[in-house]
Scaffold this active site. Sequence first.
Site, PDB file in Angstrom:
ATOM      1  N   GLY A  25     -23.912   2.343   3.615  1.00 50.72           N
ATOM      2  CA  GLY A  25     -23.256   1.122   3.163  1.00 50.72           C
ATOM      3  C   GLY A  25     -22.034   1.450   2.321  1.00 50.72           C
ATOM      4  O   GLY A  25     -21.707   2.617   2.097  1.00 50.72           O
TER       5      GLY A  25
ATOM      6  N   GLN B 186       0.833  -1.200   0.000  1.00 47.92           N
ATOM      7  CA  GLN B 186       0.000   0.000   0.000  1.00 47.92           C
ATOM      8  C   GLN B 186       0.868   1.251   0.000  1.00 47.92           C
ATOM      9  O   GLN B 186       1.690   1.444   0.890  1.00 47.92           O
ATOM     10  CB  GLN B 186      -0.896  -0.018   1.247  1.00 47.92           C
ATOM     11  CG  GLN B 186      -1.519   1.304   1.648  1.00 47.92           C
ATOM     12  CD  GLN B 186      -2.546   1.810   0.675  1.00 47.92           C
ATOM     13  OE1 GLN B 186      -2.202   2.496  -0.283  1.00 47.92           O
ATOM     14  NE2 GLN B 186      -3.810   1.487   0.894  1.00 47.92           N
TER      15      GLN B 186
ATOM     16  N   GLU C 291      -3.719   1.734  -9.037  1.00 47.31           N
ATOM     17  CA  GLU C 291      -5.073   2.077  -8.598  1.00 47.31           C
ATOM     18  C   GLU C 291      -5.059   3.206  -7.579  1.00 47.31           C
ATOM     19  O   GLU C 291      -5.924   4.076  -7.580  1.00 47.31           O
ATOM     20  CB  GLU C 291      -5.781   0.839  -8.025  1.00 47.31           C
ATOM     21  CG  GLU C 291      -6.128  -0.191  -9.106  1.00 47.31           C
ATOM     22  CD  GLU C 291      -7.003  -1.315  -8.585  1.00 47.31           C
ATOM     23  OE1 GLU C 291      -7.837  -1.053  -7.718  1.00 47.31           O
ATOM     24  OE2 GLU C 291      -6.836  -2.451  -9.056  1.00 47.31           O
ATOM     25  N   ASN C 292      -4.064   3.215  -6.700  1.00 45.66           N
ATOM     26  CA  ASN C 292      -4.017   4.250  -5.676  1.00 45.66           C
ATOM     27  C   ASN C 292      -3.564   5.593  -6.220  1.00 45.66           C
ATOM     28  O   ASN C 292      -3.955   6.641  -5.710  1.00 45.66           O
ATOM     29  CB  ASN C 292      -3.114   3.811  -4.516  1.00 45.66           C
ATOM     30  CG  ASN C 292      -3.857   2.929  -3.530  1.00 45.66           C
ATOM     31  OD1 ASN C 292      -4.604   3.406  -2.698  1.00 45.66           O
ATOM     32  ND2 ASN C 292      -3.681   1.623  -3.653  1.00 45.66           N
TER      33      ASN C 292
ATOM     34  N   GLY D 270      -8.427   0.060  -1.420  1.00 49.18           N
ATOM     35  CA  GLY D 270      -9.612   0.281  -0.586  1.00 49.18           C
ATOM     36  C   GLY D 270      -9.336   0.194   0.900  1.00 49.18           C
ATOM     37  O   GLY D 270     -10.233  -0.121   1.690  1.00 49.18           O
ATOM     38  N   GLU D 271      -8.095   0.501   1.301  1.00 47.15           N
ATOM     39  CA  GLU D 271      -7.758   0.336   2.724  1.00 47.15           C
ATOM     40  C   GLU D 271      -8.541   1.291   3.615  1.00 47.15           C
ATOM     41  O   GLU D 271      -8.883   0.938   4.740  1.00 47.15           O
ATOM     42  CB  GLU D 271      -6.258   0.533   2.960  1.00 47.15           C
ATOM     43  CG  GLU D 271      -5.860   0.205   4.395  1.00 47.15           C
ATOM     44  CD  GLU D 271      -4.374   0.030   4.586  1.00 47.15           C
ATOM     45  OE1 GLU D 271      -3.932   0.043   5.748  1.00 47.15           O
ATOM     46  OE2 GLU D 271      -3.640  -0.118   3.590  1.00 47.15           O
ATOM     47  N   ARG D 272      -8.880   2.493   3.143  1.00 44.36           N
ATOM     48  CA  ARG D 272      -9.667   3.413   3.965  1.00 44.36           C
ATOM     49  C   ARG D 272     -11.061   2.837   4.230  1.00 44.36           C
ATOM     50  O   ARG D 272     -11.563   2.897   5.351  1.00 44.36           O
ATOM     51  CB  ARG D 272      -9.776   4.790   3.286  1.00 44.36           C
ATOM     52  CG  ARG D 272      -8.488   5.589   3.298  1.00 44.36           C
ATOM     53  CD  ARG D 272      -8.676   6.968   2.682  1.00 44.36           C
ATOM     54  NE  ARG D 272      -9.485   7.841   3.520  1.00 44.36           N
ATOM     55  CZ  ARG D 272     -10.722   8.235   3.259  1.00 44.36           C
ATOM     56  NH1 ARG D 272     -11.324   7.849   2.154  1.00 44.36           N
ATOM     57  NH2 ARG D 272     -11.370   9.034   4.078  1.00 44.36           N
TER      58      ARG D 272
ATOM     59  N   GLN E  15     -18.578   1.579  -3.129  1.00 47.60           N
ATOM     60  CA  GLN E  15     -17.557   1.012  -4.019  1.00 47.60           C
ATOM     61  C   GLN E  15     -16.827  -0.124  -3.310  1.00 47.60           C
ATOM     62  O   GLN E  15     -16.155   0.087  -2.308  1.00 47.60           O
ATOM     63  CB  GLN E  15     -16.547   2.091  -4.418  1.00 47.60           C
ATOM     64  CG  GLN E  15     -15.469   1.570  -5.368  1.00 47.60           C
ATOM     65  CD  GLN E  15     -14.436   2.627  -5.684  1.00 47.60           C
ATOM     66  OE1 GLN E  15     -14.510   3.748  -5.206  1.00 47.60           O
ATOM     67  NE2 GLN E  15     -13.456   2.258  -6.490  1.00 47.60           N
TER      68      GLN E  15
END
Length: 301
Positions: free
Chosen positions: A75, A54, A129-130, A95-97, A78
Amino acid sequence: MAKATKKQALGRGLSALLKDPENDIQSVGDKNADKVIGNVVELEIDAIEVNPFQPRTQFNDEALKELASSIRELGIIQPITVRKLDFNTFQLVSGERRYRASKLIGLKTIPAYIRIANDQESLEMALVENIQRQDLDPIEIALSYQRLIDDIQLTQEKMSERVGKKRSTITNYLRLLKLDPIIQTGMRDGFLSMGHGRALVNVEKGKEQLALYERILAEKLSVRETEQLVKQLKAPTTKAAPTNNAELPNFVSKHIDSIKKHLAVKVAITASQTGKGKIVIPFHSKEEFQRLKKILSGDKE
């Protein structure tokens, strides 16, 4: 509403498939792989581990709480992306956040896209992606570009194609890594903009960079004002200045660097061995004159 319920039920069904030892999917060629790989699956959060690749290293606690509150109400809009490591074991790709925020409010499962990837592919996916995210700071983006160069051996040209950014944009980010680490930290903490960083990187000496950095913070200088300071610092010394400090008396020569650092301009000093001399302080704008006046008068306003 019926469609959403059907989609969620399908995701849970795939989750059960993944927990069946007889259907342990390890490659895209395995039985039922087409039902799982690339699809959204409800995964148990405890079965997911954080991605060591990451690029993000800082997570704002307040922002995480806000995201957690949004997830509680609406909810996860993504899904996160994971790669399969072992039987019912997964690793975050992006998607770590969302993952951290979901854990914060005690969710047991999270929707996820599943991919099969080796370490190098996972690193590339995570970085690419990040980089697309809007909330990475300039140094995080620069470090991600550098890792794509170092670990994936991507050229700047290839990287430009992969991330959809101009080569010049990538170059500008990479140049930020030449800044003194203290200044990089200031950018990561939001004290400096990328524009400030791009101006400061043109100053080669670390001490001069730091002197300008301190002045930017103290005087709240704009990017344009910073660019002017850098331009003046790099401007040739006026003709009145001797070419060799050795020609100056010791009581003058040993303090020249500290005077230049304090004023952040290349002053011209002449002096004789008898002790007579003069200091010429150049300025190129009204704003620059006002800045120097504040320094010389000790005015902190």
